[in-house]
Motif scaffolding. Structure first.
Motif, PDB file in Angstrom:
ATOM      1  N   LEU A 292       0.855  -1.322   0.030  1.00  0.00           N
ATOM      2  CA  LEU A 292      -0.186   0.127  -0.054  1.00  0.00           C
ATOM      3  C   LEU A 292       1.028   1.268  -0.191  1.00  0.00           C
ATOM      4  O   LEU A 292       0.397   2.275  -0.534  1.00  0.00           O
ATOM      5  N   THR A 293       1.942   1.292   0.657  1.00  0.00           N
ATOM      6  CA  THR A 293       2.998   2.206   0.715  1.00  0.00           C
ATOM      7  C   THR A 293       3.422   2.429  -0.404  1.00  0.00           C
ATOM      8  O   THR A 293       3.507   3.817  -1.131  1.00  0.00           O
ATOM      9  N   VAL A 294       3.858   1.517  -1.006  1.00  0.00           N
ATOM     10  CA  VAL A 294       4.600   1.611  -2.675  1.00  0.00           C
ATOM     11  C   VAL A 294       3.712   2.333  -3.454  1.00  0.00           C
ATOM     12  O   VAL A 294       4.000   3.101  -4.270  1.00  0.00           O
ATOM     13  N   ILE A 295       2.338   1.703  -3.633  1.00  0.00           N
ATOM     14  CA  ILE A 295       1.409   2.088  -4.618  1.00  0.00           C
ATOM     15  C   ILE A 295       1.086   3.484  -4.352  1.00  0.00           C
ATOM     16  O   ILE A 295       1.184   4.336  -5.395  1.00  0.00           O
ATOM     17  N   CYS A 296       0.514   3.936  -2.959  1.00  0.00           N
ATOM     18  CA  CYS A 296       0.605   5.312  -2.824  1.00  0.00           C
ATOM     19  C   CYS A 296       1.666   6.297  -3.129  1.00  0.00           C
ATOM     20  O   CYS A 296       1.405   7.288  -3.730  1.00  0.00           O
ATOM     21  N   GLY A 297       2.810   5.844  -2.755  1.00  0.00           N
ATOM     22  CA  GLY A 297       4.019   6.710  -2.954  1.00  0.00           C
ATOM     23  C   GLY A 297       4.435   6.914  -4.455  1.00  0.00           C
ATOM     24  O   GLY A 297       4.639   7.799  -4.925  1.00  0.00           O
ATOM     25  N   VAL A 298       4.104   5.960  -5.360  1.00  0.00           N
ATOM     26  CA  VAL A 298       4.289   5.961  -6.797  1.00  0.00           C
ATOM     27  C   VAL A 298       3.228   6.713  -7.609  1.00  0.00           C
ATOM     28  O   VAL A 298       3.663   7.541  -8.291  1.00  0.00           O
ATOM     29  N   LEU A 299       2.027   6.762  -7.014  1.00  0.00           N
ATOM     30  CA  LEU A 299       1.054   7.592  -7.614  1.00  0.00           C
ATOM     31  C   LEU A 299       1.301   9.070  -7.211  1.00  0.00           C
ATOM     32  O   LEU A 299       1.175   9.907  -7.968  1.00  0.00           O
ATOM     33  N   ILE A 300       1.580   9.261  -6.059  1.00  0.00           N
ATOM     34  CA  ILE A 300       1.807  10.811  -5.627  1.00  0.00           C
ATOM     35  C   ILE A 300       3.144  11.116  -6.270  1.00  0.00           C
ATOM     36  O   ILE A 300       2.954  12.323  -6.690  1.00  0.00           O
ATOM     37  N   ILE A 301       4.014  10.352  -6.277  1.00  0.00           N
ATOM     38  CA  ILE A 301       5.419  10.993  -7.166  1.00  0.00           C
ATOM     39  C   ILE A 301       5.077  11.372  -8.754  1.00  0.00           C
ATOM     40  O   ILE A 301       5.353  12.288  -9.129  1.00  0.00           O
TER      41      ILE A 301
END
Length: 349
Positions: A292-301
């Protein structure tokens, strides 16, 4: 998560009621305003969040985490799918007041197709654990293709009809204009399709292709059919309003393909590791909180970098336009670069 038949029945009834509300909202063709789209987008996202919280309260924290990871992944893939919807609408010159009807039917088709795909996928996974290798390899290959397409800088500006759609048009015939919300009309004694029917078929066919990416992706996050289905349902149900809300923003998300490729590749690796673990190989498994952290982080970046890149591109084009305007010297009074009639004719043309 152990889900009883009664919970499944109540969930399907609840989702059907929400779909009915969505249909009631869009029953009358009209131009959807940004305000209307924004309000209903917030409503659908809030309902998804409440459902996820409900899973944590009445189910388990693991189930809630899997739902949110699946919902965000499916939502991000749906945003990418909106690019194709924009091309289809442009290809068939769909009137603005009919676009929401097309999207509503498209979402209903997608829900039915994904329900079938989810049931089939769950049955296959339950019988053959090695299918995780296939799902993982397919997602990694899809991620690689997305990167290649993004790096090539090639963007499709038109939607190409496939052979099946062309054959259907040839068999039934297509009217030369839209007739409101009618799908078929009588033309010289023959029943023919309206362009609206053709558009809905095009949307439905692309829904099948979209499911080939999204279903393996979410099965990489959870193997619970209930969570897979509900995450897909909530992600799709707000798609119609999201189309009108961010329609103008889609072209600015220039790095979205990179972000989705990272997410799909990450989930593909997660699936392969899970398959190895199931076969007795001692490898680390990727947890849901980390996913979940990776998915959200990638989308935000990727969203931030996309908007920055789009702004720089717009500033560069504006500067070039100004420079070009300054370099063009005005013609001397009484002179002309060609016959006077040429300018007049070009304006009239």
């Amino acid at each position: 998560m152990d889900v009883s038949f009664s919970v499944w029945a109540l969930t399907i009834l609840g989702l059907s009621a929400l779909i009915a509300v969505d249909f009631f909202i869009g029953r009358k063709p009209h131009d959807v305003s940004i305000k209307e789209a924004g309000i209903w987008t917030i409503v659908w996202v809030a309902l998804a969040v409440l459902f996820g919280i409900g899973l944590a309260m009445f189910g388990t924290g693991q189930a809630s985490g899997e739902f949110f990871a699946g919902f965000i992944t499916e939502k991000s893939l749906s945003v990418d799918n909106l690019f194709v919807f924009v091309l289809i609408m442009a290809k068939f010159s769909v009137p603005s007041h009919l676009q929401q009807r097309v999207l509503l039917v498209g979402v209903l088709i997608a829900l039915v197709l994904r329900a079938i795909f989810i049931a089939a996928g769950a049955a296959i996974i339950a019988s053959f654990s090695w299918v995780f290798y296939i799902f993982g390899a397919f997602l990694i290959y899809t991620a690689w293709k997305l990167i290649q397409e993004a790096r090539s800088g090639e963007e499709e500006d038109d939607f190409e009809e496939n052979r099946l759609l062309k054959s259907v048009e040839k068999k039934f015939g297509v009217a030369d204009r839209y007739h409101g919300t009618k799908l078929f009309i009588q033309n010289n004694g023959k029943r023919v399709m309206t362009p609206l029917m053709v558009v809905m078929l095009a949307i439905g066919m692309t829904d099948i292709l979209f499911a080939l990416d999204s279903i393996p992706a979410i099965f990489g996050l959870t193997q619970d059919p209930y969570i897979v289905f509900t995450a897909n349902a909530f992600a799709l149900m707000g798609l119609r309003q999201l189309y009108f809300l961010i329609g103008g923003l889609l072209r600015k998300l220039v790095h979205l393909s990179y972000g989705l490729s990272v997410i799909l590749g990450f989930i593909g690796v997660k699936l392969v590791l899970h398959a190895l673990h199931e076969n007795g190989v001692h490898v680390p498994e990727i947890s849901i909180p980390f996913s979940l952290t990776v998915i959200c982080g990638v989308l935000i970046i990727t969203t931030i970098t996309s908007l920055i890149a789009s702004k720089r591109q717009a500033d560069r084009e504006a500067a070039e336009a100004v420079a070009s305007g300054e370099s063009d010297k005005p013609a001397e009074p009484g002179t002309s670069s060609g016959p006077k009639g040429d300018d007049k004719d070009s304006i009239q043309a």
